[in-house]
Scaffold this active site. Structure first.
Site, PDB file in Angstrom:
ATOM      1  N   GLN A 176      14.963  -8.444  -3.815  1.00 45.32           N
ATOM      2  CA  GLN A 176      13.661  -9.095  -3.624  1.00 45.32           C
ATOM      3  C   GLN A 176      13.219  -9.831  -4.879  1.00 45.32           C
ATOM      4  O   GLN A 176      12.751 -10.971  -4.804  1.00 45.32           O
ATOM      5  CB  GLN A 176      12.621  -8.049  -3.231  1.00 45.32           C
ATOM      6  N   GLY A 203       0.821  -1.206   0.000  1.00 43.93           N
ATOM      7  CA  GLY A 203       0.000   0.000   0.000  1.00 43.93           C
ATOM      8  C   GLY A 203       0.852   1.252   0.000  1.00 43.93           C
ATOM      9  O   GLY A 203       2.021   1.223  -0.355  1.00 43.93           O
ATOM     10  N   LYS A 228      13.251  -1.745  -8.322  1.00 44.18           N
ATOM     11  CA  LYS A 228      13.622  -0.971  -7.130  1.00 44.18           C
ATOM     12  C   LYS A 228      14.122  -1.882  -6.010  1.00 44.18           C
ATOM     13  O   LYS A 228      15.098  -1.575  -5.340  1.00 44.18           O
ATOM     14  CB  LYS A 228      12.412  -0.162  -6.680  1.00 44.18           C
ATOM     15  N   GLY A 236       8.976  -4.658  -8.876  1.00 37.91           N
ATOM     16  CA  GLY A 236       9.805  -3.537  -9.306  1.00 37.91           C
ATOM     17  C   GLY A 236      11.283  -3.865  -9.175  1.00 37.91           C
ATOM     18  O   GLY A 236      11.700  -4.526  -8.221  1.00 37.91           O
ATOM     19  N   HIS A 279       4.389   1.800  -7.958  1.00 37.26           N
ATOM     20  CA  HIS A 279       3.401   0.720  -7.881  1.00 37.26           C
ATOM     21  C   HIS A 279       2.467   0.754  -9.102  1.00 37.26           C
ATOM     22  O   HIS A 279       2.144  -0.288  -9.678  1.00 37.26           O
ATOM     23  CB  HIS A 279       2.533   0.872  -6.629  1.00 37.26           C
TER      24      HIS A 279
HETATM   25  P1  AMP Z   1       6.282  -2.138  -1.575  1.00 39.55           P
HETATM   26  O1  AMP Z   1       4.862  -1.680  -1.439  1.00 39.55           O
HETATM   27  O2  AMP Z   1       7.279  -1.103  -1.206  1.00 39.55           O
HETATM   28  O3  AMP Z   1       6.512  -3.471  -0.932  1.00 39.55           O
HETATM   29  O4  AMP Z   1       6.522  -2.365  -3.127  1.00 39.55           O
HETATM   30  C1  AMP Z   1       5.644  -3.159  -3.881  1.00 39.55           C
HETATM   31  C2  AMP Z   1       6.214  -3.359  -5.255  1.00 39.55           C
HETATM   32  O5  AMP Z   1       6.381  -2.094  -5.891  1.00 39.55           O
HETATM   33  C3  AMP Z   1       7.585  -4.041  -5.248  1.00 39.55           C
HETATM   34  O6  AMP Z   1       7.644  -4.970  -6.317  1.00 39.55           O
HETATM   35  C4  AMP Z   1       8.514  -2.881  -5.467  1.00 39.55           C
HETATM   36  O7  AMP Z   1       9.733  -3.254  -6.080  1.00 39.55           O
HETATM   37  C5  AMP Z   1       7.694  -2.007  -6.391  1.00 39.55           C
HETATM   38  N1  AMP Z   1       8.198  -0.632  -6.344  1.00 39.55           N
HETATM   39  C6  AMP Z   1       8.404   0.130  -5.231  1.00 39.55           C
HETATM   40  N2  AMP Z   1       8.944   1.318  -5.567  1.00 39.55           N
HETATM   41  C7  AMP Z   1       9.108   1.306  -6.918  1.00 39.55           C
HETATM   42  C8  AMP Z   1       9.636   2.224  -7.868  1.00 39.55           C
HETATM   43  N3  AMP Z   1      10.105   3.425  -7.503  1.00 39.55           N
HETATM   44  N4  AMP Z   1       9.656   1.859  -9.173  1.00 39.55           N
HETATM   45  C9  AMP Z   1       9.185   0.649  -9.558  1.00 39.55           C
HETATM   46  N5  AMP Z   1       8.671  -0.271  -8.710  1.00 39.55           N
HETATM   47  C10 AMP Z   1       8.634   0.053  -7.404  1.00 39.55           C
END
Ligand code: AMP
Length: 283
Positions: A156, A34, A152, A150, A40
């Site tokens: 992971q 979230g 990012k 991502g 995202h």
């Molecule tokens: P999180 O909610 O932070 O666990 O991220 C959920 C997904 O969004 C993961 O696969 C992250 O790698 C991806 N994500 C987070 N930040 C970015 C970004 N700046 N660019 C691309 N994907 C992202």
């Protein structure tokens, strides 16, 4: 566009998945915690393009946080998340309570693969075990054909890809590019913690990566020297702590003393009390 339908429990998700499977629809899953931002949403767009139905999961997974991390203060913004998703397209949201995912007698977990051990693994020892376990559950619950992650979170996506391969999980993993602010800062749900001074310091991560990519493209092959220089640049810019500044093999994540392409540059640093990560691949 209407707000997405929100499924709160495992049974309602499974019922819905059953109706999709019956008519042969392909399913894409976008796992998130979230506090959605354009990073995202880029994954959601990729899923909408490739799959017939998209399920965005919103779950702040307690088992991937250590007792000293920011689980209790992690931003939770479901209403605005739903608004943002409705602007992107027609998706379903799975936003379960913790007890839906971890009932009282829950006791099985995935042992994360070897790629979880260096880098993040040295600073967040149980993190990827928690990630791998919840991600496999989400894959099983959604019966997704595709899952979108991502770049990012570079390590992971390696952990997830390795798990999928090792355990023959029937899903295709798609990795989408890092979405950045115009000045280079990688989007992160944790960026809201940064003061304006800290935000300026945080720019040193992407700037250091860009500088290091330039070094490699102009012939730098000493990985050790580059790691020392990246760390020093972050410190000079005022970061509070550098967890790692690494030059690594993108597959094994082992440190590369002598650079051979492809290579991934990975940074993790704390600015104030906010821990940030960023990376860049040179192929
Ligand atoms: P999180 O909610 O932070 O666990 O991220 C959920 C997904 O969004 C993961 O696969 C992250 O790698 C991806 N994500 C987070 N930040 C970015 C970004 N700046 N660019 C691309 N994907 C992202």
């Amino acid at each position: 566009v209407l707000l997405p339908e929100v499924l709160r429990n495992v049974d309602s998700l499974k019922n819905q998945v059953g109706t999709w499977k019956q008519v042969g629809k392909t399913i894409g899953v976008v796992p998130t915690m979230g506090a959605l931002h354009d990073g995202h949403l880029s994954l959601v767009r990729a899923s909408l393009t490739e799959a017939d139905v998209t399920v965005v999961t919103i779950f702040v997974n307690p088992t991937q946080f250590s007792p000293t991390e920011d689980l209790d203060s992690y931003p939770q913004t479901l209403e605005s998340d739903l608004d943002k998703l409705s602007d992107v397209g027609n998706v379903w949201v799975f936003a379960p309570a913790v007890t839906e995912i971890y009932p009282a007698d829950f006791s099985t977990s995935i042992l994360a693969p070897a790629v979880s051990e260096p880098l993040e693994g040295e600073h967040r020892p149980n993190h990827f075990g928690g990630v791998a376990t919840v991600v496999l559950k989400l894959f099983n619950l959604t019966e997704a054909n595709f899952a979108f992650f991502g770049q990012k979170d570079f390590q992971q996506q390696r952990v997830v890809q390795q798990m999928v391969r090792d355990l023959n999980v029937p899903i295709k993993i798609r990795v989408c590019p890092i979405v950045r602010e115009p000045d280079g800062l990688a989007l992160s749900s944790r960026n809201v913690y940064l003061s304006s001074d800290e935000r300026e310091i945080a720019l040193s991560l992407s700037r250091t990566l860009n500088w290091a990519v330039g070094q490699i493209l102009s012939g730098q092959r000493d990985g050790y020297e580059l790691m020392v220089e990246m760390r020093q640049r972050l410190i000079d810019a005022g970061v509070t702590r550098v967890d790692y500044a690494a030059v690594a093999d993108p597959h094994s994540l082992a440190t590369m003393e002598t650079i051979q392409l492809p290579v991934v540059l990975l940074l993790a640093a704390t600015v104030g009390t906010t821990r940030l990560i960023d990376n860049e691949v040179v192929a």
